[in-house]
Design a protein around this motif. Sequence first.
Motif, PDB file in Angstrom:
ATOM      1  N   ALA A  88       0.528  -8.066 -13.698  1.00 23.94           N
ATOM      2  CA  ALA A  88       0.874  -6.991 -12.880  1.00 23.94           C
ATOM      3  C   ALA A  88      -0.196  -6.066 -12.578  1.00 23.94           C
ATOM      4  O   ALA A  88      -1.001  -5.876 -13.835  1.00 23.94           O
ATOM      5  CB  ALA A  88       2.022  -6.327 -13.275  1.00 23.94           C
ATOM      6  N   ALA A  89      -0.724  -5.752 -11.613  1.00 20.95           N
ATOM      7  CA  ALA A  89      -1.994  -5.208 -11.530  1.00 20.95           C
ATOM      8  C   ALA A  89      -1.788  -3.917 -10.293  1.00 20.95           C
ATOM      9  O   ALA A  89      -0.696  -3.675  -9.659  1.00 20.95           O
ATOM     10  CB  ALA A  89      -3.164  -5.828 -10.688  1.00 20.95           C
ATOM     11  N   VAL A  90      -2.636  -2.845 -10.451  1.00 20.29           N
ATOM     12  CA  VAL A  90      -2.764  -1.851  -9.510  1.00 20.29           C
ATOM     13  C   VAL A  90      -4.082  -1.279  -9.169  1.00 20.29           C
ATOM     14  O   VAL A  90      -5.115  -1.437  -9.814  1.00 20.29           O
ATOM     15  CB  VAL A  90      -1.799  -0.391 -10.227  1.00 20.29           C
ATOM     16  N   GLY A  91      -4.306  -1.238  -7.710  1.00 23.36           N
ATOM     17  CA  GLY A  91      -5.595  -0.938  -7.442  1.00 23.36           C
ATOM     18  C   GLY A  91      -5.585   0.582  -6.667  1.00 23.36           C
ATOM     19  O   GLY A  91      -4.513   0.962  -6.208  1.00 23.36           O
ATOM     20  N   TRP A  92      -6.506   1.202  -6.693  1.00 23.80           N
ATOM     21  CA  TRP A  92      -6.803   2.376  -5.836  1.00 23.80           C
ATOM     22  C   TRP A  92      -8.121   2.201  -4.839  1.00 23.80           C
ATOM     23  O   TRP A  92      -9.261   1.950  -5.531  1.00 23.80           O
ATOM     24  CB  TRP A  92      -6.808   3.496  -6.404  1.00 23.80           C
ATOM     25  N   ALA A  93      -7.777   2.315  -3.557  1.00 27.20           N
ATOM     26  CA  ALA A  93      -8.937   1.926  -2.718  1.00 27.20           C
ATOM     27  C   ALA A  93      -9.146   3.104  -1.800  1.00 27.20           C
ATOM     28  O   ALA A  93      -8.201   3.698  -1.079  1.00 27.20           O
ATOM     29  CB  ALA A  93      -8.584   0.832  -1.662  1.00 27.20           C
ATOM     30  N   VAL A  94     -10.497   3.401  -1.407  1.00 31.95           N
ATOM     31  CA  VAL A  94     -10.859   4.563  -0.654  1.00 31.95           C
ATOM     32  C   VAL A  94     -11.761   3.904   0.607  1.00 31.95           C
ATOM     33  O   VAL A  94     -12.805   3.165  -0.084  1.00 31.95           O
ATOM     34  CB  VAL A  94     -11.473   5.512  -1.397  1.00 31.95           C
ATOM     35  N   ARG A  95     -11.491   4.179   1.647  1.00 32.35           N
ATOM     36  CA  ARG A  95     -12.317   3.633   2.742  1.00 32.35           C
ATOM     37  C   ARG A  95     -13.294   4.554   3.047  1.00 32.35           C
ATOM     38  O   ARG A  95     -12.837   5.857   3.405  1.00 32.35           O
ATOM     39  CB  ARG A  95     -11.602   2.991   3.807  1.00 32.35           C
ATOM     40  N   PHE A  96     -14.779   4.533   3.298  1.00 33.33           N
ATOM     41  CA  PHE A  96     -15.591   5.241   3.872  1.00 33.33           C
ATOM     42  C   PHE A  96     -16.289   4.708   5.199  1.00 33.33           C
ATOM     43  O   PHE A  96     -15.900   3.609   5.608  1.00 33.33           O
ATOM     44  CB  PHE A  96     -16.804   5.288   2.777  1.00 33.33           C
ATOM     45  N   THR A 154       0.766  -1.159   0.130  1.00 31.65           N
ATOM     46  CA  THR A 154      -0.008  -0.073  -0.045  1.00 31.65           C
ATOM     47  C   THR A 154       0.808   1.292  -0.066  1.00 31.65           C
ATOM     48  O   THR A 154       1.947   1.257   0.686  1.00 31.65           O
ATOM     49  CB  THR A 154      -0.865  -0.072   1.237  1.00 31.65           C
ATOM     50  N   VAL A 155       0.509   2.371  -0.945  1.00 33.07           N
ATOM     51  CA  VAL A 155       0.995   3.567  -0.685  1.00 33.07           C
ATOM     52  C   VAL A 155       0.013   4.559  -0.643  1.00 33.07           C
ATOM     53  O   VAL A 155      -0.878   4.800  -1.616  1.00 33.07           O
ATOM     54  CB  VAL A 155       1.865   3.563  -2.313  1.00 33.07           C
ATOM     55  N   PRO A 156       0.164   5.433   0.496  1.00 32.16           N
ATOM     56  CA  PRO A 156      -0.935   6.482   0.597  1.00 32.16           C
ATOM     57  C   PRO A 156      -1.112   7.406  -0.630  1.00 32.16           C
ATOM     58  O   PRO A 156      -0.050   7.874  -0.950  1.00 32.16           O
ATOM     59  CB  PRO A 156      -0.393   7.230   1.717  1.00 32.16           C
ATOM     60  N   LEU A 157      -2.232   7.649  -1.131  1.00 33.80           N
ATOM     61  CA  LEU A 157      -2.495   8.477  -2.366  1.00 33.80           C
ATOM     62  C   LEU A 157      -3.788   9.031  -2.120  1.00 33.80           C
ATOM     63  O   LEU A 157      -4.804   8.499  -2.388  1.00 33.80           O
ATOM     64  CB  LEU A 157      -2.033   7.864  -3.362  1.00 33.80           C
ATOM     65  N   GLY A 158      -3.756  10.511  -1.846  1.00 32.84           N
ATOM     66  CA  GLY A 158      -5.031  11.258  -2.056  1.00 32.84           C
ATOM     67  C   GLY A 158      -5.888  10.737  -0.753  1.00 32.84           C
ATOM     68  O   GLY A 158      -5.349  10.435   0.408  1.00 32.84           O
ATOM     69  N   PRO A 159      -7.005  10.573  -1.133  1.00 28.33           N
ATOM     70  CA  PRO A 159      -7.951  10.266   0.150  1.00 28.33           C
ATOM     71  C   PRO A 159      -8.016   8.700   0.339  1.00 28.33           C
ATOM     72  O   PRO A 159      -8.558   8.012   1.236  1.00 28.33           O
ATOM     73  CB  PRO A 159      -9.390  10.492  -0.334  1.00 28.33           C
ATOM     74  N   GLY A 160      -7.090   7.903  -0.373  1.00 26.95           N
ATOM     75  CA  GLY A 160      -6.947   6.316  -0.543  1.00 26.95           C
ATOM     76  C   GLY A 160      -5.701   5.941  -0.329  1.00 26.95           C
ATOM     77  O   GLY A 160      -4.812   6.594   0.127  1.00 26.95           O
ATOM     78  N   LEU A 179     -14.236  -2.579 -10.962  1.00 24.41           N
ATOM     79  CA  LEU A 179     -14.470  -1.810 -10.204  1.00 24.41           C
ATOM     80  C   LEU A 179     -15.159  -2.692  -8.854  1.00 24.41           C
ATOM     81  O   LEU A 179     -15.761  -3.376  -9.191  1.00 24.41           O
ATOM     82  CB  LEU A 179     -15.706  -0.761 -10.535  1.00 24.41           C
ATOM     83  N   GLU A 180     -14.846  -2.220  -7.507  1.00 24.40           N
ATOM     84  CA  GLU A 180     -15.376  -3.263  -6.443  1.00 24.40           C
ATOM     85  C   GLU A 180     -15.418  -2.481  -5.286  1.00 24.40           C
ATOM     86  O   GLU A 180     -15.393  -1.222  -5.132  1.00 24.40           O
ATOM     87  CB  GLU A 180     -14.045  -4.276  -6.266  1.00 24.40           C
ATOM     88  N   LEU A 181     -16.906  -3.021  -4.839  1.00 24.07           N
ATOM     89  CA  LEU A 181     -17.417  -2.224  -3.535  1.00 24.07           C
ATOM     90  C   LEU A 181     -17.831  -3.198  -2.539  1.00 24.07           C
ATOM     91  O   LEU A 181     -18.444  -4.252  -2.680  1.00 24.07           O
ATOM     92  CB  LEU A 181     -18.702  -1.672  -4.051  1.00 24.07           C
ATOM     93  N   ARG A 238     -12.935   0.497  -4.371  1.00 20.65           N
ATOM     94  CA  ARG A 238     -11.806   0.099  -5.101  1.00 20.65           C
ATOM     95  C   ARG A 238     -11.801   0.016  -6.555  1.00 20.65           C
ATOM     96  O   ARG A 238     -12.488  -0.648  -7.277  1.00 20.65           O
ATOM     97  CB  ARG A 238     -11.116  -1.463  -4.604  1.00 20.65           C
ATOM     98  N   LEU A 239     -10.896   0.725  -7.256  1.00 21.90           N
ATOM     99  CA  LEU A 239     -10.571   0.536  -8.807  1.00 21.90           C
ATOM    100  C   LEU A 239      -9.561  -0.419  -9.063  1.00 21.90           C
ATOM    101  O   LEU A 239      -8.359  -0.225  -8.402  1.00 21.90           O
ATOM    102  CB  LEU A 239     -10.387   2.257  -9.281  1.00 21.90           C
ATOM    103  N   LEU A 240      -9.722  -0.916 -10.056  1.00 15.91           N
ATOM    104  CA  LEU A 240      -8.560  -1.890 -10.442  1.00 15.91           C
ATOM    105  C   LEU A 240      -8.211  -2.045 -11.933  1.00 15.91           C
ATOM    106  O   LEU A 240      -9.120  -1.632 -12.777  1.00 15.91           O
ATOM    107  CB  LEU A 240      -9.217  -3.487 -10.254  1.00 15.91           C
ATOM    108  N   GLY A 241      -6.828  -2.222 -12.138  1.00 19.07           N
ATOM    109  CA  GLY A 241      -6.434  -2.398 -13.416  1.00 19.07           C
ATOM    110  C   GLY A 241      -5.193  -3.186 -13.514  1.00 19.07           C
ATOM    111  O   GLY A 241      -4.540  -3.362 -12.414  1.00 19.07           O
ATOM    112  N   GLY A 242      -5.108  -3.866 -14.529  1.00 24.35           N
ATOM    113  CA  GLY A 242      -3.969  -4.872 -14.813  1.00 24.35           C
ATOM    114  C   GLY A 242      -3.509  -5.251 -16.087  1.00 24.35           C
ATOM    115  O   GLY A 242      -4.480  -5.137 -16.839  1.00 24.35           O
ATOM    116  N   ALA A 243      -2.581  -5.632 -16.238  1.00 30.40           N
ATOM    117  CA  ALA A 243      -1.957  -6.591 -17.563  1.00 30.40           C
ATOM    118  C   ALA A 243      -1.486  -7.806 -17.429  1.00 30.40           C
ATOM    119  O   ALA A 243      -0.899  -7.841 -16.514  1.00 30.40           O
ATOM    120  CB  ALA A 243      -1.164  -5.451 -18.447  1.00 30.40           C
ATOM    121  N   GLY A 244      -1.541  -8.676 -17.937  1.00 34.02           N
ATOM    122  CA  GLY A 244      -1.020  -9.925 -17.816  1.00 34.02           C
ATOM    123  C   GLY A 244      -0.930 -10.983 -19.185  1.00 34.02           C
ATOM    124  O   GLY A 244      -1.249 -10.569 -20.252  1.00 34.02           O
TER     125      GLY A 244
END
Length: 202
Positions: free
Chosen positions: A146-154, A105-111, A195-197, A161-167
Amino acid sequence: TTEKPAATPNAAVVEQRGPPPPPPVPLAPPRWWIGAGAGGRLGGSTRTESASIAFTVEHSIGPRRFGLRLSAATNTSVTYQWSAETSTDHVTLRQFPARMGAYLTVPLGPGQLEPGIGVDLDVITAAITDASGSRTRLSGSPGVDAAVGWAVRFRPGLYLRLLGGAGAEVPYYFVTAPNQTPFWSTPRLFLDLGLELGLWFP
Protein backbone atom coordinates in the motif's frame (compact mmCIF):
# COMPACT_ATOMS: atom_id res chain seq x y z
CA THR A 1 -85.24 16.43 -44.51
CA THR A 2 -82.70 14.66 -42.27
CA GLU A 3 -79.99 16.86 -40.78
CA LYS A 4 -76.60 15.34 -40.22
CA PRO A 5 -74.69 16.42 -37.13
CA ALA A 6 -71.74 18.66 -37.83
CA ALA A 7 -68.43 16.86 -37.79
CA THR A 8 -66.41 17.50 -34.69
CA PRO A 9 -62.89 18.62 -35.57
CA ASN A 10 -60.11 16.42 -34.22
CA ALA A 11 -58.52 17.80 -31.09
CA ALA A 12 -54.99 18.95 -31.67
CA VAL A 13 -52.44 16.64 -30.13
CA VAL A 14 -50.06 18.66 -28.00
CA GLU A 15 -46.76 16.90 -27.16
CA GLN A 16 -44.95 18.34 -24.22
CA ARG A 17 -41.20 17.96 -24.24
CA GLY A 18 -38.78 18.80 -21.49
CA PRO A 19 -35.53 20.63 -22.01
CA PRO A 20 -33.00 18.72 -24.09
CA PRO A 21 -30.51 16.63 -22.12
CA PRO A 22 -27.19 18.30 -21.51
CA PRO A 23 -24.43 17.27 -23.86
CA PRO A 24 -22.07 14.63 -22.49
CA VAL A 25 -19.11 15.98 -20.65
CA PRO A 26 -16.01 15.26 -22.74
CA LEU A 27 -13.42 13.15 -20.99
CA ALA A 28 -10.19 14.84 -20.18
CA PRO A 29 -7.28 13.51 -22.23
CA PRO A 30 -4.97 11.04 -20.50
CA ARG A 31 -1.98 12.46 -18.71
CA TRP A 32 1.42 10.83 -19.07
CA TRP A 33 4.35 10.94 -16.66
CA ILE A 34 7.90 9.72 -17.29
CA GLY A 35 10.49 10.11 -14.56
CA ALA A 36 13.55 8.88 -12.74
CA GLY A 37 14.07 8.69 -9.03
CA ALA A 38 16.04 7.55 -6.03
CA GLY A 39 14.93 5.91 -2.82
CA GLY A 40 15.54 3.44 -0.08
CA ARG A 41 13.97 0.34 1.44
CA LEU A 42 14.08 -0.57 5.12
CA GLY A 43 13.23 -4.14 6.02
CA GLY A 44 14.32 -6.43 8.81
CA SER A 45 17.84 -5.42 9.76
CA THR A 46 18.84 -4.23 6.28
CA ARG A 47 18.59 -0.98 4.39
CA THR A 48 19.10 -0.68 0.62
CA GLU A 49 19.33 2.29 -1.72
CA SER A 50 18.02 2.26 -5.29
CA ALA A 51 17.74 4.21 -8.54
CA SER A 52 14.55 3.83 -10.54
CA ILE A 53 12.61 4.78 -13.66
CA ALA A 54 8.82 5.05 -13.80
CA PHE A 55 6.06 5.38 -16.38
CA THR A 56 2.58 6.58 -15.34
CA VAL A 57 -0.70 7.19 -17.18
CA GLU A 58 -3.81 8.84 -15.69
CA HIS A 59 -7.43 8.74 -16.94
CA SER A 60 -10.56 10.52 -15.72
CA ILE A 61 -13.20 8.60 -13.76
CA GLY A 62 -15.99 11.07 -13.02
CA PRO A 63 -14.57 13.98 -11.05
CA ARG A 64 -11.44 12.03 -10.10
CA ARG A 65 -8.49 10.68 -11.99
CA PHE A 66 -7.24 7.12 -11.88
CA GLY A 67 -3.58 6.31 -12.43
CA LEU A 68 -1.47 3.28 -13.31
CA ARG A 69 2.23 3.42 -12.52
CA LEU A 70 4.93 0.97 -13.63
CA SER A 71 8.39 1.27 -12.09
CA ALA A 72 11.64 -0.65 -12.15
CA ALA A 73 14.70 -0.08 -9.99
CA THR A 74 18.17 -1.38 -9.30
CA ASN A 75 19.62 -1.60 -5.80
CA THR A 76 23.21 -1.32 -4.66
CA SER A 77 24.96 -4.69 -4.68
CA VAL A 78 26.22 -6.49 -1.59
CA THR A 79 28.96 -9.14 -1.39
CA TYR A 80 29.11 -11.93 1.19
CA GLN A 81 32.00 -14.31 1.89
CA TRP A 82 31.03 -17.47 3.73
CA SER A 83 34.46 -19.02 4.15
CA ALA A 84 37.29 -17.50 6.14
CA GLU A 85 39.77 -20.01 4.72
CA THR A 86 39.57 -18.89 1.10
CA SER A 87 38.61 -15.65 -0.62
CA THR A 88 37.11 -17.46 -3.61
CA ASP A 89 33.93 -18.49 -1.79
CA HIS A 90 31.75 -15.41 -2.12
CA VAL A 91 28.53 -14.21 -3.71
CA THR A 92 27.52 -10.76 -5.01
CA LEU A 93 23.80 -10.05 -4.71
CA ARG A 94 21.83 -7.36 -6.49
CA GLN A 95 18.08 -6.67 -6.38
CA PHE A 96 15.93 -5.31 -9.21
CA PRO A 97 12.54 -4.36 -7.70
CA ALA A 98 9.64 -3.95 -10.15
CA ARG A 99 6.16 -2.66 -9.29
CA MET A 100 2.78 -2.15 -10.94
CA GLY A 101 0.51 0.12 -8.92
CA ALA A 102 -2.89 1.80 -9.18
CA TYR A 103 -4.05 4.95 -7.41
CA LEU A 104 -6.74 7.63 -7.23
CA THR A 105 -5.90 11.33 -7.20
CA VAL A 106 -7.04 13.68 -4.43
CA PRO A 107 -6.28 17.42 -4.79
CA LEU A 108 -4.09 18.57 -1.93
CA GLY A 109 -2.38 21.94 -1.79
CA PRO A 110 -0.44 22.76 -4.93
CA GLY A 111 -0.41 19.12 -6.00
CA GLN A 112 -2.33 15.86 -5.75
CA LEU A 113 -2.32 13.03 -3.24
CA GLU A 114 -2.09 9.55 -4.78
CA PRO A 115 -3.18 6.74 -2.40
CA GLY A 116 -3.08 3.30 -3.96
CA ILE A 117 -2.02 -0.33 -3.92
CA GLY A 118 0.50 -2.32 -5.91
CA VAL A 119 2.00 -5.71 -6.73
CA ASP A 120 5.74 -6.21 -6.56
CA LEU A 121 8.36 -8.55 -7.93
CA ASP A 122 11.84 -8.37 -6.47
CA VAL A 123 14.20 -9.93 -9.05
CA ILE A 124 17.50 -11.03 -7.46
CA THR A 125 20.74 -11.93 -9.20
CA ALA A 126 23.43 -13.88 -7.35
CA ALA A 127 26.92 -14.03 -8.90
CA ILE A 128 28.50 -16.98 -7.09
CA THR A 129 32.20 -17.83 -7.07
CA ASP A 130 33.57 -20.91 -5.32
CA ALA A 131 35.93 -23.82 -5.92
CA SER A 132 33.75 -25.15 -8.74
CA GLY A 133 33.89 -21.88 -10.71
CA SER A 134 31.64 -18.89 -11.29
CA ARG A 135 27.93 -18.86 -12.10
CA THR A 136 24.92 -16.57 -11.83
CA ARG A 137 21.57 -17.48 -10.31
CA LEU A 138 18.32 -15.60 -10.99
CA SER A 139 15.52 -15.61 -8.38
CA GLY A 140 12.32 -13.73 -7.62
CA SER A 141 10.32 -12.67 -4.57
CA PRO A 142 6.67 -11.53 -5.11
CA GLY A 143 4.85 -9.13 -2.82
CA VAL A 144 2.06 -6.56 -2.34
CA ASP A 145 2.05 -3.06 -0.89
CA ALA A 146 0.00 0.00 0.00
CA ALA A 147 1.53 3.29 -1.06
CA VAL A 148 0.86 7.00 -1.20
CA GLY A 149 2.42 9.66 -3.37
CA TRP A 150 2.22 13.42 -3.59
CA ALA A 151 2.90 14.94 -7.00
CA VAL A 152 3.32 18.58 -7.96
CA ARG A 153 3.33 19.70 -11.60
CA PHE A 154 5.41 22.66 -12.72
CA ARG A 155 5.65 24.58 -15.94
CA PRO A 156 6.84 23.73 -18.50
CA GLY A 157 6.07 20.04 -18.16
CA LEU A 158 8.13 19.18 -15.06
CA TYR A 159 6.90 17.32 -11.99
CA LEU A 160 8.12 16.27 -8.57
CA ARG A 161 6.69 13.25 -6.77
CA LEU A 162 7.28 12.12 -3.18
CA LEU A 163 6.61 8.43 -2.53
CA GLY A 164 6.13 6.27 0.52
CA GLY A 165 4.74 2.83 1.15
CA ALA A 166 4.68 -0.32 3.23
CA GLY A 167 4.39 -3.87 2.02
CA ALA A 168 5.02 -7.57 2.47
CA GLU A 169 6.73 -10.09 0.24
CA VAL A 170 7.64 -13.76 0.24
CA PRO A 171 11.18 -13.84 1.68
CA TYR A 172 13.85 -15.52 -0.40
CA TYR A 173 16.80 -17.07 1.46
CA PHE A 174 20.35 -17.67 0.29
CA VAL A 175 22.18 -20.37 2.25
CA THR A 176 25.71 -21.75 2.35
CA ALA A 177 26.22 -25.02 0.52
CA PRO A 178 28.02 -26.96 3.29
CA ASN A 179 25.50 -26.64 6.12
CA GLN A 180 22.52 -24.79 4.54
CA THR A 181 22.89 -21.84 6.91
CA PRO A 182 20.99 -18.70 5.72
CA PHE A 183 23.33 -15.74 5.31
CA TRP A 184 21.03 -13.33 3.41
CA SER A 185 17.32 -12.97 2.67
CA THR A 186 14.80 -10.48 1.36
CA PRO A 187 12.67 -8.92 4.14
CA ARG A 188 9.16 -10.18 4.84
CA LEU A 189 7.95 -6.65 5.73
CA PHE A 190 9.41 -3.44 4.33
CA LEU A 191 9.06 0.33 4.19
CA ASP A 192 9.84 2.35 1.06
CA LEU A 193 10.64 6.04 0.65
CA GLY A 194 11.51 7.76 -2.59
CA LEU A 195 11.72 10.90 -4.67
CA GLU A 196 10.91 11.12 -8.39
CA LEU A 197 11.53 13.88 -10.93
CA GLY A 198 10.46 13.89 -14.57
CA LEU A 199 8.24 15.17 -17.37
CA TRP A 200 4.44 15.17 -17.72
CA PHE A 201 2.22 15.82 -20.74
CA PRO A 202 -0.12 16.96 -22.19
